[in-house]
Design a protein around this motif. Structure first.
Motif, PDB file in Angstrom:
ATOM      1  N   ALA A  21      32.051  -6.995 -25.038  1.00 40.29           N
ATOM      2  CA  ALA A  21      31.286  -6.403 -26.017  1.00 40.29           C
ATOM      3  C   ALA A  21      30.882  -4.700 -25.987  1.00 40.29           C
ATOM      4  CB  ALA A  21      29.947  -6.981 -26.142  1.00 40.29           C
ATOM      5  N   LEU A  22      31.231  -4.051 -27.052  1.00 40.64           N
ATOM      6  CA  LEU A  22      31.096  -2.669 -27.191  1.00 40.64           C
ATOM      7  C   LEU A  22      30.076  -2.403 -28.343  1.00 40.64           C
ATOM      8  CD1 LEU A  22      34.187  -2.716 -25.822  1.00 40.64           C
ATOM      9  CD2 LEU A  22      33.965  -0.314 -26.210  1.00 40.64           C
ATOM     10  N   VAL A  23      29.103  -1.319 -28.083  1.00 39.09           N
ATOM     11  CA  VAL A  23      28.102  -1.150 -29.231  1.00 39.09           C
ATOM     12  C   VAL A  23      27.983   0.372 -29.451  1.00 39.09           C
ATOM     13  CG1 VAL A  23      25.848  -1.145 -29.905  1.00 39.09           C
ATOM     14  CG2 VAL A  23      26.841  -3.295 -28.966  1.00 39.09           C
ATOM     15  N   GLN A  24      28.011   0.941 -30.483  1.00 35.03           N
ATOM     16  CA  GLN A  24      27.938   2.001 -30.779  1.00 35.03           C
ATOM     17  C   GLN A  24      26.416   2.577 -30.246  1.00 35.03           C
ATOM     18  OE1 GLN A  24      27.682   3.424 -34.949  1.00 35.03           O
ATOM     19  NE2 GLN A  24      27.754   5.833 -34.314  1.00 35.03           N
ATOM     20  N   ASN A  35      20.376  -7.136 -38.246  1.00 36.76           N
ATOM     21  CA  ASN A  35      20.949  -7.648 -37.016  1.00 36.76           C
ATOM     22  C   ASN A  35      22.386  -8.193 -37.209  1.00 36.76           C
ATOM     23  OD1 ASN A  35      19.861 -10.006 -37.982  1.00 36.76           O
ATOM     24  ND2 ASN A  35      18.875 -10.378 -36.047  1.00 36.76           N
ATOM     25  N   ASP A  36      22.968  -8.187 -38.222  1.00 38.94           N
ATOM     26  CA  ASP A  36      24.414  -8.584 -38.325  1.00 38.94           C
ATOM     27  C   ASP A  36      25.315  -8.251 -37.213  1.00 38.94           C
ATOM     28  OD1 ASP A  36      23.299  -9.191 -40.606  1.00 38.94           O
ATOM     29  OD2 ASP A  36      24.341  -7.753 -42.018  1.00 38.94           O
ATOM     30  N   GLY A  37      26.003  -9.046 -36.797  1.00 35.89           N
ATOM     31  CA  GLY A  37      26.943  -8.692 -35.594  1.00 35.89           C
ATOM     32  C   GLY A  37      26.609  -9.264 -34.443  1.00 35.89           C
ATOM     33  N   GLN A  49      17.220 -24.329 -38.134  1.00 32.61           N
ATOM     34  CA  GLN A  49      17.485 -23.520 -37.190  1.00 32.61           C
ATOM     35  C   GLN A  49      18.306 -23.831 -36.181  1.00 32.61           C
ATOM     36  OE1 GLN A  49      13.611 -22.581 -35.325  1.00 32.61           O
ATOM     37  NE2 GLN A  49      14.604 -21.997 -33.666  1.00 32.61           N
ATOM     38  N   MET A  50      19.215 -22.789 -35.872  1.00 32.74           N
ATOM     39  CA  MET A  50      20.502 -23.221 -35.274  1.00 32.74           C
ATOM     40  C   MET A  50      19.895 -23.022 -33.766  1.00 32.74           C
ATOM     41  SD  MET A  50      23.112 -23.164 -37.082  1.00 32.74           S
ATOM     42  CE  MET A  50      24.456 -23.100 -36.038  1.00 32.74           C
ATOM     43  N   ARG A  51      20.398 -24.091 -32.993  1.00 35.51           N
ATOM     44  CA  ARG A  51      20.040 -24.530 -31.402  1.00 35.51           C
ATOM     45  C   ARG A  51      20.263 -23.420 -30.690  1.00 35.51           C
ATOM     46  NH1 ARG A  51      21.961 -29.938 -32.663  1.00 35.51           N
ATOM     47  NH2 ARG A  51      20.502 -31.115 -33.936  1.00 35.51           N
ATOM     48  N   GLY A  52      19.500 -22.850 -29.811  1.00 31.04           N
ATOM     49  CA  GLY A  52      19.968 -21.893 -28.919  1.00 31.04           C
ATOM     50  C   GLY A  52      20.799 -20.630 -29.162  1.00 31.04           C
ATOM     51  N   ALA A  53      20.504 -20.280 -30.613  1.00 30.06           N
ATOM     52  CA  ALA A  53      21.196 -19.282 -31.240  1.00 30.06           C
ATOM     53  C   ALA A  53      20.434 -18.093 -30.807  1.00 30.06           C
ATOM     54  CB  ALA A  53      21.284 -19.211 -32.863  1.00 30.06           C
ATOM     55  N   LYS A  54      21.296 -16.961 -30.561  1.00 28.57           N
ATOM     56  CA  LYS A  54      20.819 -15.493 -29.976  1.00 28.57           C
ATOM     57  C   LYS A  54      21.526 -14.427 -31.081  1.00 28.57           C
ATOM     58  CE  LYS A  54      19.869 -16.377 -25.348  1.00 28.57           C
ATOM     59  NZ  LYS A  54      20.167 -15.857 -23.820  1.00 28.57           N
ATOM     60  N   PRO A  55      20.927 -13.858 -31.928  1.00 22.17           N
ATOM     61  CA  PRO A  55      19.317 -13.931 -32.206  1.00 22.17           C
ATOM     62  C   PRO A  55      19.125 -15.218 -33.023  1.00 22.17           C
ATOM     63  CG  PRO A  55      20.380 -12.386 -33.741  1.00 22.17           C
ATOM     64  CD  PRO A  55      21.496 -12.814 -32.492  1.00 22.17           C
ATOM     65  N   LEU A  56      17.886 -15.541 -33.323  1.00 19.18           N
ATOM     66  CA  LEU A  56      17.532 -16.388 -34.138  1.00 19.18           C
ATOM     67  C   LEU A  56      18.128 -16.527 -35.576  1.00 19.18           C
ATOM     68  CD1 LEU A  56      15.494 -19.009 -34.253  1.00 19.18           C
ATOM     69  CD2 LEU A  56      13.674 -17.416 -35.397  1.00 19.18           C
ATOM     70  N   ARG A  57      18.787 -17.871 -35.944  1.00 22.05           N
ATOM     71  CA  ARG A  57      19.457 -17.946 -36.856  1.00 22.05           C
ATOM     72  C   ARG A  57      19.332 -18.993 -37.937  1.00 22.05           C
ATOM     73  NH1 ARG A  57      24.725 -18.646 -36.542  1.00 22.05           N
ATOM     74  NH2 ARG A  57      24.852 -18.907 -34.546  1.00 22.05           N
ATOM     75  N   PHE A  58      19.632 -19.201 -39.001  1.00 22.99           N
ATOM     76  CA  PHE A  58      19.080 -20.430 -39.872  1.00 22.99           C
ATOM     77  C   PHE A  58      20.565 -20.676 -40.587  1.00 22.99           C
ATOM     78  CE2 PHE A  58      15.318 -18.556 -39.082  1.00 22.99           C
ATOM     79  CZ  PHE A  58      14.410 -19.735 -38.481  1.00 22.99           C
ATOM     80  N   ALA A  78      21.843  -5.805 -31.259  1.00 24.41           N
ATOM     81  CA  ALA A  78      22.889  -6.429 -30.264  1.00 24.41           C
ATOM     82  C   ALA A  78      22.423  -6.133 -28.982  1.00 24.41           C
ATOM     83  CB  ALA A  78      24.186  -5.793 -30.330  1.00 24.41           C
ATOM     84  N   LEU A  79      21.965  -5.026 -28.564  1.00 20.18           N
ATOM     85  CA  LEU A  79      21.479  -4.653 -27.175  1.00 20.18           C
ATOM     86  C   LEU A  79      20.278  -5.455 -26.531  1.00 20.18           C
ATOM     87  CD1 LEU A  79      21.645  -0.747 -27.246  1.00 20.18           C
ATOM     88  CD2 LEU A  79      23.212  -2.159 -25.951  1.00 20.18           C
ATOM     89  N   GLU A  80      19.532  -6.015 -27.680  1.00 20.27           N
ATOM     90  CA  GLU A  80      18.252  -6.889 -27.230  1.00 20.27           C
ATOM     91  C   GLU A  80      18.625  -8.429 -27.250  1.00 20.27           C
ATOM     92  OE1 GLU A  80      15.637  -6.276 -30.589  1.00 20.27           O
ATOM     93  OE2 GLU A  80      15.011  -4.318 -29.976  1.00 20.27           O
ATOM     94  N   ALA A  81      19.795  -8.949 -27.830  1.00 24.35           N
ATOM     95  CA  ALA A  81      20.284 -10.182 -27.920  1.00 24.35           C
ATOM     96  C   ALA A  81      21.334 -10.415 -26.798  1.00 24.35           C
ATOM     97  CB  ALA A  81      20.891 -10.555 -29.247  1.00 24.35           C
TER      98      ALA A  81
END
Length: 336
Positions: A146-149, A130-132, A237-246, A163-166
């Motif tokens: 935001a554009l997604v293939q 889920n990079d990007g 853990q990053m607060r409020g990050a979408k998607p979940l990140r560290f 990206a579509l989920e986040a």
């Protein structure tokens, strides 16, 4: 009012073909500046030539520290450096890897959002994990598009789907349509400038190579009982990050999916090591039992033989678990 004149594009596995399609559709008078990061190995060769051939009507250059931003020009991220945009130009960052990559898509997207806000259009192409997605979310937070293939046509659909989920993207398009749509969007006026979240600027600074320590990290993340796959430090853990990140204290950054992938490899290796050790233990006590029986000590021999049977039972359980595990996925990097 400025137009949407900053275009950032990211991709990894399977992204080269759609990138060629997009660049080939852009007109010679394309007014915006384009910046591209593809996750490629540090010593990958040929990507610049590939992009130059695809972008026929637009000049293409490899990024260099201190370069000015030029309209109608394609700037390509270079190996082992994050591509970072600032209000005054281009910066190459030697900050920690993100999702095991440098350059990484998210630092480019975040830096563009922080520096240019609503003037930015972010495009995410084919790729694994889920990079990007985090970078696209930052672009949207700062007023950009935001554009997604379309994942249905992506060779590796995980990045577009993530990206579509986040976040709620503005356009989901096949590669053949992105160039034409982009040519129209860059001529539209940008919206009003929005406040830039301080944690976004902090993450851009980390990617640029600024010092990070526990005090800095505490401002945007909370410690978690999870180990950094790269350095072995504690992840936060990053607060409020979408998607979940560290992030770790060194600055290495991972999405939850990237951590899970690295852990999968570590677990597989650990299980195979455990299998080898237990099998060796079973063989050792079997030999000790035989030696005891030959020495006329049947009680000791029986004890060792019982242990050998027990160890073989443990080994068989681990062997079955190893064989049932899925094979490790490819890294997602591709040579140009």
């Amino acid at each position: 009012m400025d137009n949407r004149d900053i275009v950032v594009i990211g991709g990894s596995s399977g992204a080269t073909a759609p990138l060629k399609t997009i660049l080939g559709a852009l007109p010679a008078d394309f007014p915006a500046s384009l910046f591209i990061v593809l996750h490629v190995p540090a010593r990958s060769l040929g990507l610049l030539a590939t992009v130059t051939a695809a972008a026929g009507r637009l000049p293409v250059r490899a990024a260099a520290d201190g370069m000015a931003i030029r309209p109608g020009t394609v700037t390509l991220g270079v190996p082992d450096h994050h591509l970072i945009l600032t209000e005054t130009g281009i910066r190459l960052g030697r900050g920690p890897r993100e999702n095991m990559a440098r350059p990484s898509i998210d630092p480019l997207f975040r830096s563009a959002a922080a520096a240019y806000g609503p003037r930015v259009i972010g495009i995410l192409l084919s790729g694994l994990l889920n990079d990007g997605a985090s970078g696209l979310e930052a672009i949207k937070r700062c007023g950009g598009l935001a554009l997604v293939q379309d994942p249905a046509e992506a060779l590796a659909d995980e990045m577009p789907r993530s990206a579509l989920e986040a976040l709620e993207v503005d356009f989901t398009l096949p590669a053949a349509r992105i160039g034409d749509v982009l040519s129209e969007l860059v001529r539209d006026p940008a919206g009003p400038r929005l406040p830039i979240p301080p944690e976004l600027r902090l993450e851009v600074d980390i990617a640029a190579g600024e010092r990070i320590d526990s005090d800095v990290l505490r401002r945007l993340a909370d410690p978690a009982p999870i180990t950094c796959p790269q350095c072995g430090g504690v992840l936060s853990q990053m607060r409020g990050a979408k998607p979940l990140r560290f992030h770790c204290q060194v600055g290495h950054a991972f999405s939850a999916e990237a951590v899970a992938k690295e852990q999968e490899t570590a677990v597989d290796e650990a299980m195979r090591v455990a299998l080898r050790i237990i099998e060796e233990r079973a063989e050792l006590v079997r030999r000790m039992g035989r030696d005891a029986r030959e020495a006329g000590r049947p009680a000791v021999a029986a004890m060792y033989e019982e242990r050998a049977v027990e160890y073989r039972r443990y080994a068989e359980t681990i062997r079955k678990a190893v064989l049932k595990r899925p094979a490790p996925e490819p890294s997602g990097d591709e040579d140009a």
